[in-house]
Design an enzyme around this catalytic site. Structure first.
Site, mmCIF file in Angstrom:
data_model
loop_
_atom_site.group_PDB
_atom_site.id
_atom_site.type_symbol
_atom_site.label_atom_id
_atom_site.label_comp_id
_atom_site.label_asym_id
_atom_site.label_seq_id
_atom_site.Cartn_x
_atom_site.Cartn_y
_atom_site.Cartn_z
ATOM 1 N N GLU A 1 -1.334 5.014 -0.433
ATOM 2 C CA GLU A 1 -0.867 5.359 0.837
ATOM 3 C C GLU A 1 0.390 6.531 0.994
ATOM 4 O O GLU A 1 1.147 6.448 1.538
ATOM 5 C CB GLU A 1 -0.371 4.122 1.737
ATOM 6 C CG GLU A 1 -1.320 3.202 2.098
ATOM 7 C CD GLU A 1 -1.232 2.610 3.580
ATOM 8 O OE1 GLU A 1 -0.230 2.831 4.172
ATOM 9 O OE2 GLU A 1 -1.927 1.588 4.104
ATOM 10 N N HIS B 1 5.064 -3.399 2.119
ATOM 11 C CA HIS B 1 4.295 -3.995 0.870
ATOM 12 C C HIS B 1 5.266 -4.387 -0.192
ATOM 13 O O HIS B 1 6.149 -3.488 -0.132
ATOM 14 C CB HIS B 1 3.147 -3.299 0.049
ATOM 15 C CG HIS B 1 1.901 -3.278 1.154
ATOM 16 N ND1 HIS B 1 0.742 -3.976 0.339
ATOM 17 C CD2 HIS B 1 1.546 -2.891 2.439
ATOM 18 C CE1 HIS B 1 -0.111 -3.895 1.630
ATOM 19 N NE2 HIS B 1 0.352 -3.212 2.569
#
Lengths: 409, 409
Positions: A49, A272
Site C-alpha cells: 500500500e 496495520h
C-alpha cells in the site's frame, strides 16, 4: 558449508496505508517508517500500500545508504503498492497479476484499480538464493457476506501456484504481505498446504507484540473499532511465511509486532501493525531430499473446500453476466424502438410525436448509457466466468495429481 | 541412465484458425486435424486459435484413445485458444496472461478479447520432466507501421521471463506456438537470447517443407496473397523451440512443415502451416553445469533494442492517455455548461432556451457517451503506461545484472 555460522535475517513487513489525500497523517507516517527503517537496519523491508510512487521515491532517497537496493512493482491504474528495500543486491524481479481482483464498478472499494499482484525478487545473500515474494490480496469488507471470497481464493491459489512454479531454483522462499485472510481461512490453509510455507507466528521461538499476533488491533487509532467488534483482540491478516529448500532449513528466532503505536511515538506507522521477523538460515543436516515434500492427506479436503468457493463464485458471476446481457438487450430494444418512432415521425407516417421531445431524448440518453455500461460489464463478467472456470479446472487437475501421489505413497 | 536409449518425441504445432462463424471450412478442418492427430499418434500436439471450447471438446472426444491427456487454457473473453493433447499424463498446469495485449476498441483486430497468454504444462515422460509451454502472441497487422510492436515486445519479454522463472525444475523445456514474429525480429532474438532456447528449424538435421521453414505461405488457399507480397516465399512465425537442462541434451532430428495443403488432401489444416518436430532427448555426457548458461555479449544489445521499443510504446501510450483525459474534461465541461443552461432556463433567470430542445438533448447524449468512453480509455491507457514503465524498469535491472555477469567473466 557446515562450518559456516547460521545466517540471521531481519525482515520488516508492513501494509503502509499510504493513499494520497485519503490516508490520515500519511506524510508523517511515511517519514516515520523511513526513519525506523534507516535506524533499525533490517535486511529486507517488504511494504504494501505504498500507492504513490512519490512516497516510494521519498523513502528510496532517504534509505539509499542503508538499503542500496529497492524495487517498486508497477501494475493496475494506481500501481500495485508493493515495494521492497533490501541491503543485498536484487538480481531479478518478476510480477504476476492476479487474474481476478474485484470489480471496477465497486469504486468505494477500489481494489480493482490497484492491480493486485505478487512480486518476486531474487536476492543472493552470502551465497544463498532467496526468492522473496511480496503481495497484497483483495480486502475483506464484510466477513459475514463476503462477496469477494471467491476472488480471494483464486488469488490465494494463483499465489500458491506462482510460488511453487517459480521457486524451484531457490534455497529459501520468503513471503511477506497483507493476505487479508485470518489464519484459519481456507485461502491461508490452501496457500500453506500447497506450498509448505511455515508461519513465522506459529513457529517462532520468541514472540512479542499483540495478543495472537494480531495485526489489525483496536488499540490502533486509525482502526474503526466497530468493524473489529466481533474480534475484541483484533485480527491477524499480515504474515511472514518462509521455507527452506534443498540444502537449507529456516527457523524463526523471534517475531515482533508493533502494538498500536510506533515504538516510542504517539502515532502508529499505519492502520496495520508492522511484523518484524528474525529468521535463521542454516545448512540442512539431513540428507538432501528430506525437505518436507510429503503430501498431507488433509490437503485434499482443503483444495476441495477452495474449489467449492470457486464454484460459488462461478455461479454468481454467471448470474451477473446473464443480467447484464439481458439489460443490454433491453436497452438496445428501447433504442431501436425510439429510432423507429423518431424516423416514422420524421418521414410523416405518423401523427406528431406522441411524447415530448425532451423526455424522448432523455430516455434515449439513458438507454445509450445503460447499453454501453451493460455491454462493458457483460464483457467483464465473461472474463470473470472464464477465469473461475479455468481455476476450477486447474484445481481439479491438482486434486487428481494429489490423489495419485497419496495412493502411491 | 547412460544405458537408456535416447527418447524420441514427435511434436505437432499448429495455429488452427478456428473462429466460429468467421473462419472458412472450420468444421471440415477441425475434423481433418482430429483425423491426422489420431492417425499420426504424435506425443504432443500444441494447438493455438481453438477459440471455441466446443471444437476443443470435439477434438478431445475423438482423440481420447490416442491422447488420453489434454488441457484447454481459459482466459480473456473468448478463451486463450490454447490447448494441448498429450500421450503422457499432465501433472500440473499454470497460465500467465500477458499484461499488455492490444486495445479493446480495436474490434476489427480483436486480440484484446482473446486474453493472450502462455500456458505451462508439466509432463513426465519416461522419468524426464518436460515443461511444455504453448503460446500465441499479438498479431502483426501492418509490418511497416506496426502499432502493436511494443505490446509484442513486452509479451516476448514476459514469455522469456516466465520460462526462465518457471523452468528451474525441468529437464527439458519445450515451447510451441504462433509467436507472430519473423526469425530476425527483436522479440525472437530477445526470447531466444534470454532463455537459451534453440530453434528447431535452425538446428534440425533434416528439413522437409516450405522454403525457409515458412508457416504462412502464398500456396495456402486461405492466405491473402496481397499481404504476403513483400515476402514471396512467405514468412515464418510459428515455432518449436527447445532446450535441455542439467542432465539432458535435446536435438532436433527432423522438422517437417505442411506445404499449403494437408498431406493427401485438397484443403489445408488452417491458414498457417503445421510444424512437426521430431526431437531426441539424451542424457548429457559432459559434467553437469555445462548446460550452455554462458551469457552472450550480444544479448546486451538485444535487451537494449527491446527496451527502446518499449520506450517508444510508452511515449505513444502517454500521448493517448493525455488525449483521452483532455477529451473527458472537455465532455464534462460541456455537460456542466448544458446543466447550468438547463437549470437557469428552468428557474426562469433566462429568456427561453436559446437552442432547440432536441439538439440540446442530443448534444448532452453525445457528451455523456464521449465522457464515459474517454474515462474508460483514460483508465485503460493508464494501466498500459504503468505496465510499459514496469517492463522498462525490469529490463533496466536485467541489463545491469547482465553487465555485472559479463564483467565478472
Amino acid at each position: 558449508m557446515d562450518a559456516d555460522p547460521p545466517l540471521q535475517l531481519r525482515v520488516f513487513n508492513l501494509n503502509c496505508w499510504a493513499i494520497r489525500y485519503l490516508s490520515k497523517l500519511r506524510q508523517e507516517r511515511i517519514g516515520l517508517i523511513g526513519d525506523t527503517l534507516g535506524q533499525e537496519g533490517f535486511d529486507l523491508a517488504l511494504l504494501q500500500e505504498v500507492w504513490s510512487e512519490r512516497d516510494y521515491c521519498e523513502l528510496k532517497q532517504k534509505l539509499t545508504a542503508c538499503y542500496p537496493y529497492s524495487h517498486y512493482f508497477k501494475s493496475g491504474v494506481i500501481g500495485s503498492g508493493l515495494c521492497v528495500f533490501s541491503r543485498y543486491p536484487i538480481l531479478d524481479t518478476f510480477l504476476y497479476q492476479y487474474s481476478l481482483n474485484g470489480y471496477p464498478y465497486m469504486l468505494q472499494h477500489g481494489d480493482w484499480f490497484c492491480g493486485k499482484a505478487v512480486g518476486l525478487l531474487i536476492i543472493k545473500i552470502c551465497g544463498i538464493i532467496f526468492h522473496v515474494y511480496v503481495t497484497h490480496l483483495h480486502a475483506e469488507y464484510c466477513r459475514d457476506k463476503d462477496a469477494y471470497l471467491p476472488h480471494r481464493v483464486v488469488q490465494a491459489w494463483e499465489l500458491a501456484q506462482f510460488i511453487q512454479h517459480t521457486s524451484k531454483g531457490a534455497d529459501v522462499v520468503l513471503l511477506g504481505g497483507d493476505l487479508n485472510m485470518h489464519p484459519g481461512d481456507v485461502g491461508i490453509r490452501l496457500l500453506r498446504g500447497w506450498t509448505g510455507l511455515r508461519d513465522s507466528f506459529a513457529d517462532t521461538e520468541r514472540f512479542e507484540g499483540c495478543e495472537d499476533g494480531c495485526t489489525l488491533v483496536p488499540a490502533n487509532c486509525f482502526i474503526n473499532k466497530e468493524e473489529l467488534q466481533p474480534f475484541p483482540l483484533g485480527i491477524r491478516i499480515d504474515y511472514v511465511l518462509y521455507k527452506g529448500l534443498s540444502r537449507f532449513v529456516v527457523k524463526c528466532d523471534s517475531l515482533v509486532t508493533t502494538t498500536g503505536t510506533a515504538p516510542g511515538k504517539s502515532i502508529p506507522y499505519s492502520d496495520h501493525e508492522a511484523v518484524i521477523a528474525t529468521l535463521c538460515v542454516k545448512p540442512r543436516e539431513e540428507a538432501k531430499g528430506s525437505s518436507g515434500s510429503a503430501v498431507e492427506p488433509e490437503l485434499v479436503d482443503v483444495v476441495n473446500e477452495a474449489r467449492t468457493e470457486v464454484r460459488v463464485g462461478l455461479h454468481t458471476a454467471e448470474r451477473q453476466r446473464y443480467s447484464n446481457g439481458r439489460m443490454a438487450i433491453l436497452a438496445l430494444l428501447l433504442l431501436l424502438l425510439q429510432a423507429a418512432m423518431g424516423l416514422s415521425s420524421l418521414v410523416g407516417w405518423d401523427s406528431p410525436q406522441p411524447f415530448p421531445k425532451f423526455s424522448f431524448s432523455l430516455l434515449s440518453l439513458l438507454a445509450t448509457v445503460v447499453l454501453l455500461l451493460s455491454m462493458v460489464l457483460y464483457v467483464f463478467h465473461t472474463i470473470e466466468v472464464k477465469m473461475l472456470q479455468g481455476t476450477e479446472e486447474q484445481m481439479r487437475l491438482a486434486l487428481q495429481a494429489l490423489q495419485d501421489k497419496l495412493s502411491s505413497m
